[in-house]
Design a protein around this motif. Sequence first.
Motif, short mmCIF file in Angstrom:
data_model
loop_
_atom_site.label_atom_id
_atom_site.label_comp_id
_atom_site.label_asym_id
_atom_site.label_seq_id
_atom_site.Cartn_x
_atom_site.Cartn_y
_atom_site.Cartn_z
N MET A 41 -44.03 2.52 16.74
CA MET A 41 -45.08 1.91 15.91
C MET A 41 -45.13 0.40 16.12
SD MET A 41 -45.10 3.86 12.27
CE MET A 41 -46.06 5.36 12.04
N GLY A 42 -45.93 -0.27 15.30
CA GLY A 42 -46.03 -1.73 15.39
C GLY A 42 -47.43 -2.28 15.30
N ARG A 43 -48.41 -1.37 15.27
CA ARG A 43 -49.84 -1.76 15.29
C ARG A 43 -50.12 -2.72 16.44
NH1 ARG A 43 -53.15 0.71 12.21
NH2 ARG A 43 -54.78 -0.31 13.41
N ASP A 44 -50.68 -3.90 16.14
CA ASP A 44 -51.09 -4.80 17.22
C ASP A 44 -49.97 -5.73 17.67
OD1 ASP A 44 -53.66 -3.70 16.96
OD2 ASP A 44 -54.04 -5.03 15.27
N ALA A 62 -45.38 0.60 22.92
CA ALA A 62 -45.86 0.30 21.57
C ALA A 62 -47.17 1.04 21.37
CB ALA A 62 -46.08 -1.20 21.43
N GLU A 63 -47.39 1.53 20.15
CA GLU A 63 -48.61 2.32 19.89
C GLU A 63 -49.88 1.52 20.17
OE1 GLU A 63 -48.70 3.40 15.74
OE2 GLU A 63 -48.57 1.31 15.07
N GLY A 64 -49.77 0.20 20.11
CA GLY A 64 -50.96 -0.64 20.35
C GLY A 64 -51.05 -1.15 21.78
N THR A 88 -43.29 -4.96 5.96
CA THR A 88 -43.88 -4.14 7.00
C THR A 88 -42.85 -3.94 8.10
OG1 THR A 88 -45.44 -4.00 8.85
CG2 THR A 88 -45.04 -6.19 7.99
N ILE A 89 -42.79 -2.73 8.62
CA ILE A 89 -41.89 -2.51 9.75
C ILE A 89 -42.39 -3.26 10.98
CG2 ILE A 89 -41.07 -0.25 8.97
CD1 ILE A 89 -42.87 0.97 11.22
N ASP A 90 -43.68 -3.64 10.99
CA ASP A 90 -44.27 -4.25 12.19
C ASP A 90 -43.81 -5.69 12.41
OD1 ASP A 90 -45.68 -1.87 12.19
OD2 ASP A 90 -47.50 -2.75 11.34
N ASN A 91 -43.33 -6.34 11.36
CA ASN A 91 -42.86 -7.73 11.42
C ASN A 91 -43.95 -8.68 11.90
OD1 ASN A 91 -40.78 -9.58 10.92
ND2 ASN A 91 -40.22 -9.69 13.08
O1 F6P Z 1 -48.15 -1.04 9.42
C1 F6P Z 1 -47.12 -0.12 9.39
C2 F6P Z 1 -47.47 1.10 10.20
O2 F6P Z 1 -46.36 1.98 10.18
C3 F6P Z 1 -47.91 0.83 11.63
O3 F6P Z 1 -46.83 0.55 12.47
C4 F6P Z 1 -48.67 2.09 11.94
O4 F6P Z 1 -49.68 1.89 12.90
C5 F6P Z 1 -49.32 2.42 10.63
O5 F6P Z 1 -48.56 1.79 9.62
C6 F6P Z 1 -49.40 3.91 10.36
O6 F6P Z 1 -50.08 4.09 9.18
P1 F6P Z 1 -50.25 5.50 8.46
O7 F6P Z 1 -49.01 5.72 7.65
O8 F6P Z 1 -51.44 5.31 7.64
O9 F6P Z 1 -50.38 6.54 9.53
#
Ligand code: F6P
Length: 368
Positions: A190-193, A242-244, A146-149
């Motif tokens: 990006m990075g989710r939570d 960060a998106e989150g 995952t890019i989020d690490n």
């Molecule tokens: O989990 C990896 C990720 O790139 C997150 O950073 C991001 O929120 C999400 O996936 C985006 O997902 P999708 O490709 O479904 O838009």
Amino acid sequence: MAKKRVAIMTGGGDCPGLNAVIYGAVRVGIARYGWEVLGVEDATRGLIDLAYAFPHGNQWLTLESVRPILSRGGTILGTSNRSDPFNFVVRNADGTEGTIDVSDRVVENFKKLDLSALISIGGDGSMRIAKLLIDKGIPIVGVPKTIDNDLASTDQTFGFDTAVQIATEALDRVRDTAESHDRVMIVEVMGRDAGFIALHAGIAGGADAILIPEIPYRLEPIAETVKARRAAGQTYSVIVVAEGAKPKDGQASVGEHKAGAMPRLMGAGMRVADGLGPMIAAELRVTVLGHIQRGGSPSNYDRVLAVRYGQAAAELVERGEFGRMVALRGGEITSVAIAEASAANKRVDPRGQLVSTARAIGVTFGDE
Ligand code: F6P
């Protein structure tokens, strides 16, 4: 003696280095152990339905077919983050979407194909599914991506380094134009939570403010930073969001939420811009990096890590050590129980060294 048949698949969002894992695992599996390796299309989709062919279906991998993929972004197997066999998305008669459990089909098809093991490359969602499939008798070895690490059981996931590199380059570019126009530039990553991408890229890219989910922000300290910079003759500022990221006493900005998928995070950067605009006498622009961070050729670091993971996964399969996920700990490749991997997420430590470093060089997190 019959050759061992091993399946390999990629699940969840793609990330740079997936092909390098496939390359490593296939080369070790075929050249060293004499396996046959089946590449499964679109995560478990290719095992839920053996006739699934969108676009090509499951494929037998060879030394020749994986030779050119080491440096390629994406995944030659395709991936999906809506292929959870325990919550498989179906369209109801009224056009709405619902979920059903088709995990027994995965087990049946695994047997039908005479497979002896499955290598599942994925993030926390894929490891949770892997754990449930193991409980149904499928021998699985996991590889974290995952890019989020944000997986606690490994020091680093492959894909993260490349994403940070891309975000850092974006910050460098944006700073040039910010300076030319005396603007405040907001870059959403990006990075989710988890705020790892924002924090690492923010430090590497010289951001003036870094907003991450782990440290809820207020707009006042950010406005103060921008104003103080202007007063000191630095007429531009760069803010990485960060998106989150969420405001103090607020929630992350969420967009659509489809059945069987995580809610989409969107709008964090724009929300900061809308709030900050009236507080500062400067023009603001927002750049959302989005999936640019997920594509392209993996960095050298990610390629090496991915190939090491691929090798280690093949060796675990050969030794029959199922239910394990390869992991990086203290620079060495090791393995952990998938159950452990799927349970524990990693987050930026607000009191950790990296946050202290950023604060020490004058970065605001919007909290003080
Ligand atoms: O989990 C990896 C990720 O790139 C997150 O950073 C991001 O929120 C999400 O996936 C985006 O997902 P999708 O490709 O479904 O838009």
